[in-house]
Design a protein around this motif. Structure first.
Motif, PDB file in Angstrom:
ATOM      1  N   GLU A 141      -6.792 -15.984  -6.545  1.00 17.79           N
ATOM      2  CA  GLU A 141      -5.801 -15.821  -5.474  1.00 17.79           C
ATOM      3  C   GLU A 141      -5.044 -14.512  -5.632  1.00 17.79           C
ATOM      4  O   GLU A 141      -4.760 -13.826  -4.653  1.00 17.79           O
ATOM      5  N   ALA A 142      -4.723 -14.137  -6.869  1.00 17.25           N
ATOM      6  CA  ALA A 142      -4.034 -12.864  -7.099  1.00 17.25           C
ATOM      7  C   ALA A 142      -4.895 -11.689  -6.640  1.00 17.25           C
ATOM      8  O   ALA A 142      -4.390 -10.742  -6.016  1.00 17.25           O
ATOM      9  N   ALA A 143      -6.193 -11.757  -6.919  1.00 15.74           N
ATOM     10  CA  ALA A 143      -7.095 -10.691  -6.476  1.00 15.74           C
ATOM     11  C   ALA A 143      -7.206 -10.669  -4.956  1.00 15.74           C
ATOM     12  O   ALA A 143      -7.260  -9.596  -4.338  1.00 15.74           O
ATOM     13  N   SER A 144      -7.218 -11.863  -4.331  1.00 18.08           N
ATOM     14  CA  SER A 144      -7.283 -11.941  -2.873  1.00 18.08           C
ATOM     15  C   SER A 144      -6.041 -11.333  -2.228  1.00 18.08           C
ATOM     16  O   SER A 144      -6.130 -10.609  -1.232  1.00 18.08           O
ATOM     17  N   ILE A 145      -4.883 -11.620  -2.792  1.00 14.59           N
ATOM     18  CA  ILE A 145      -3.630 -11.041  -2.277  1.00 14.59           C
ATOM     19  C   ILE A 145      -3.646  -9.526  -2.413  1.00 14.59           C
ATOM     20  O   ILE A 145      -3.232  -8.792  -1.504  1.00 14.59           O
ATOM     21  N   LYS A 146      -4.145  -9.058  -3.541  1.00 18.72           N
ATOM     22  CA  LYS A 146      -4.200  -7.606  -3.767  1.00 18.72           C
ATOM     23  C   LYS A 146      -5.115  -6.931  -2.754  1.00 18.72           C
ATOM     24  O   LYS A 146      -4.811  -5.850  -2.233  1.00 18.72           O
ATOM     25  N   ARG A 147      -6.253  -7.589  -2.448  1.00 21.05           N
ATOM     26  CA  ARG A 147      -7.168  -7.013  -1.458  1.00 21.05           C
ATOM     27  C   ARG A 147      -6.549  -6.998  -0.066  1.00 21.05           C
ATOM     28  O   ARG A 147      -6.700  -6.021   0.676  1.00 21.05           O
ATOM     29  N   LEU A 148      -5.848  -8.090   0.296  1.00 17.54           N
ATOM     30  CA  LEU A 148      -5.216  -8.127   1.613  1.00 17.54           C
ATOM     31  C   LEU A 148      -4.142  -7.053   1.728  1.00 17.54           C
ATOM     32  O   LEU A 148      -4.002  -6.413   2.780  1.00 17.54           O
ATOM     33  N   ASP A 149      -3.386  -6.834   0.663  1.00 17.43           N
ATOM     34  CA  ASP A 149      -2.378  -5.782   0.658  1.00 17.43           C
ATOM     35  C   ASP A 149      -3.035  -4.416   0.853  1.00 17.43           C
ATOM     36  O   ASP A 149      -2.537  -3.569   1.602  1.00 17.43           O
ATOM     37  N   ALA A 150      -4.182  -4.241   0.189  1.00 18.36           N
ATOM     38  CA  ALA A 150      -4.907  -2.969   0.328  1.00 18.36           C
ATOM     39  C   ALA A 150      -5.424  -2.786   1.748  1.00 18.36           C
ATOM     40  O   ALA A 150      -5.384  -1.676   2.295  1.00 18.36           O
TER      41      ALA A 150
ATOM     42  N   VAL B 102     -14.469   6.357   8.582  1.00 18.34           N
ATOM     43  CA  VAL B 102     -15.241   7.200   7.668  1.00 18.34           C
ATOM     44  C   VAL B 102     -14.320   8.181   6.950  1.00 18.34           C
ATOM     45  O   VAL B 102     -14.444   8.407   5.733  1.00 18.34           O
ATOM     46  N   ALA B 103     -13.363   8.763   7.687  1.00 21.37           N
ATOM     47  CA  ALA B 103     -12.443   9.720   7.068  1.00 21.37           C
ATOM     48  C   ALA B 103     -11.503   9.050   6.068  1.00 21.37           C
ATOM     49  O   ALA B 103     -11.040   9.687   5.116  1.00 21.37           O
ATOM     50  N   SER B 104     -11.236   7.754   6.275  1.00 21.22           N
ATOM     51  CA  SER B 104     -10.295   7.054   5.402  1.00 21.22           C
ATOM     52  C   SER B 104     -10.844   6.813   4.012  1.00 21.22           C
ATOM     53  O   SER B 104     -10.102   6.402   3.111  1.00 21.22           O
ATOM     54  N   ARG B 105     -12.112   7.057   3.825  1.00 23.20           N
ATOM     55  CA  ARG B 105     -12.706   6.849   2.500  1.00 23.20           C
ATOM     56  C   ARG B 105     -12.036   7.716   1.444  1.00 23.20           C
ATOM     57  O   ARG B 105     -11.970   7.338   0.263  1.00 23.20           O
ATOM     58  N   ALA B 106     -11.537   8.861   1.851  1.00 21.28           N
ATOM     59  CA  ALA B 106     -10.920   9.791   0.898  1.00 21.28           C
ATOM     60  C   ALA B 106      -9.661   9.227   0.269  1.00 21.28           C
ATOM     61  O   ALA B 106      -9.286   9.634  -0.840  1.00 21.28           O
ATOM     62  N   PHE B 107      -8.997   8.315   0.967  1.00 22.58           N
ATOM     63  CA  PHE B 107      -7.765   7.732   0.406  1.00 22.58           C
ATOM     64  C   PHE B 107      -7.847   6.204   0.419  1.00 22.58           C
ATOM     65  O   PHE B 107      -6.868   5.516   0.699  1.00 22.58           O
ATOM     66  N   ALA B 108      -9.013   5.679   0.072  1.00 20.28           N
ATOM     67  CA  ALA B 108      -9.212   4.225   0.057  1.00 20.28           C
ATOM     68  C   ALA B 108      -8.387   3.579  -1.049  1.00 20.28           C
ATOM     69  O   ALA B 108      -8.388   4.063  -2.186  1.00 20.28           O
ATOM     70  N   PRO B 109      -7.669   2.494  -0.756  1.00 27.43           N
ATOM     71  CA  PRO B 109      -6.960   1.762  -1.809  1.00 27.43           C
ATOM     72  C   PRO B 109      -7.946   1.247  -2.856  1.00 27.43           C
ATOM     73  O   PRO B 109      -9.080   0.870  -2.538  1.00 27.43           O
ATOM     74  N   GLU B 110      -7.529   1.243  -4.096  1.00 30.27           N
ATOM     75  CA  GLU B 110      -8.432   0.905  -5.201  1.00 30.27           C
ATOM     76  C   GLU B 110      -9.043  -0.487  -5.052  1.00 30.27           C
ATOM     77  O   GLU B 110     -10.219  -0.693  -5.389  1.00 30.27           O
ATOM     78  N   ALA B 111      -8.258  -1.450  -4.560  1.00 28.41           N
ATOM     79  CA  ALA B 111      -8.716  -2.839  -4.498  1.00 28.41           C
ATOM     80  C   ALA B 111      -9.900  -3.037  -3.564  1.00 28.41           C
ATOM     81  O   ALA B 111     -10.653  -4.006  -3.711  1.00 28.41           O
ATOM     82  N   ILE B 112     -10.071  -2.139  -2.584  1.00 31.19           N
ATOM     83  CA  ILE B 112     -11.180  -2.283  -1.634  1.00 31.19           C
ATOM     84  C   ILE B 112     -12.029  -1.016  -1.588  1.00 31.19           C
ATOM     85  O   ILE B 112     -12.789  -0.807  -0.633  1.00 31.19           O
ATOM     86  N   ALA B 113     -11.921  -0.174  -2.597  1.00 26.39           N
ATOM     87  CA  ALA B 113     -12.620   1.116  -2.572  1.00 26.39           C
ATOM     88  C   ALA B 113     -14.134   0.932  -2.497  1.00 26.39           C
ATOM     89  O   ALA B 113     -14.813   1.635  -1.733  1.00 26.39           O
ATOM     90  N   THR B 114     -14.683  -0.009  -3.255  1.00 27.00           N
ATOM     91  CA  THR B 114     -16.129  -0.217  -3.259  1.00 27.00           C
ATOM     92  C   THR B 114     -16.612  -0.707  -1.901  1.00 27.00           C
ATOM     93  O   THR B 114     -17.582  -0.175  -1.334  1.00 27.00           O
ATOM     94  N   GLU B 115     -15.939  -1.734  -1.376  1.00 25.41           N
ATOM     95  CA  GLU B 115     -16.341  -2.301  -0.084  1.00 25.41           C
ATOM     96  C   GLU B 115     -16.166  -1.292   1.048  1.00 25.41           C
ATOM     97  O   GLU B 115     -17.008  -1.208   1.952  1.00 25.41           O
ATOM     98  N   LEU B 116     -15.078  -0.538   0.999  1.00 24.79           N
ATOM     99  CA  LEU B 116     -14.845   0.467   2.040  1.00 24.79           C
ATOM    100  C   LEU B 116     -15.868   1.592   1.950  1.00 24.79           C
ATOM    101  O   LEU B 116     -16.323   2.121   2.976  1.00 24.79           O
TER     102      LEU B 116
END
Length: 297
Positions: A105-114, A137-151
């Motif tokens: 759940e903590a990881a899920s909350i972190k991803r939703l925040d991201a 596509v341009a947002s990849r440069a500043f992707a939040p860490e929690a969803i960087a792989t998926e993004l």
């Protein structure tokens, strides 16, 4: 008691102990999406066997069971009591999952925040006149860490393929969260919108995510208090049992025969209670808006 009766009692003790602790383990490590009973059973079995886990997590689980088996052998050599060795072998895997309650759940909350912060950045890009697909596509440069792989995978698909809706659906599947489904669904609706409506929707999504994150964090903090109390109870009981075994040889000898059956029944009942408490302190899973039963590209 005859030898055959003793063996029967020991077998029953082992089965009761294993059943109770596996029930607790299943409750603590349950996962997957809600659905029909057969689907839930299949997800529970895959989770129990480790088939649904990443390779790294499977290796950790194997190492945990190996450590438990080694601890069980040590306890067998020290006490020569089968049920104590069995319970000791199950203790380490059970303890690992007991300590991991709430991490999902903590990881899920972190991803939703991201995701919320990502939408806010998309809104700023859209304000410059950039279309949604190009902004993603341009947002990849500043992707939040929690969803960087998926993004990153989403951006790769948007760059290679001409089906942004399928790419967004796969993005939602990768994060596997009902709240993220809502975000992905709204983004799909605005794929062709480059006007003020897109910016307003992205700002609203970001604000909604922030509110939901705050609410879920507050709720999770209350759950964590109950979990801490449960862990304290387990720790106190384990320390008391270890001290009794170490300080009083007669305590262990009392369980050298049929008393092992009672020890197994107590352990199974205690584990079942812990399983029930764990279920009561886990968030209910909501149905996803974007299902995973469609044909993937």
């Amino acid at each position: 008691m005859t030898i055959s009766t003793l063996h029967l009692g020991l077998a029953a003790a082992a089965l009761l102990a294993a059943a109770g602790l596996v029930l607790a383990w299943s409750a603590l490590s349950r996962g997957g999406e809600p659905g029909p009973a057969r689907s839930r059973a299949a997800a529970a079995w895959a989770n129990l066997t480790g088939a649904a886990l990443p390779a790294a997590e499977r290796r950790k689980r194997t190492a945990t069971w190996a450590a438990g088996a080694a601890f069980g052998v040590v306890c067998w050599l020290l006490t020569a009591i089968p049920i104590i060795a069995i319970l000791a072998a199950l203790l380490i895997p059970f303890g690992r999952y007991l300590l991991s309650i709430g991490k999902a759940e903590a990881a899920s909350i972190k991803r939703l925040d991201a995701v919320g912060k990502w939408c806010l950045r998309l809104e700023r890009l859209a304000a410059t006149g950039t279309g949604l697909q190009e902004a993603i596509v341009a947002s990849r440069a500043f992707a939040p860490e929690a969803i960087a792989t998926e993004l990153g995978e989403l951006c790769d698909r948007l760059t290679r393929e001409a089906d942004p809706e399928a790419a967004l659906r796969d993005f939602a599947d990768a994060l596997a969260d009902p709240e993220v489904d809502t975000v992905a669904a709204l983004l799909i609706l605005h794929l062709s919108d480059q006007g003020a409506g897109l910016r307003t929707s992205l700002a609203n999504i970001a604000a909604t995510c922030a509110k939901k994150v705050a609410l879920r964090r507050e709720t999770e903090a209350e759950r964590e208090k109950a979990r801490s109390e449960m862990r304290s109870i387990v720790l106190i009981m384990l320390i008391a049992a270890a001290l009794a075994l170490a300080a009083a040889g007669g305590f262990a000898q009392a369980y050298s025969g049929s008393g092992q059956l009672y020890m197994a029944m107590f352990a199974a009942a205690f584990a079942a209670i812990l399983a029930w408490m764990a279920r009561m302190n886990q968030p209910a899973r909501s149905d996803r808006i974007l299902g995973t039963d469609r044909r993937r590209r």
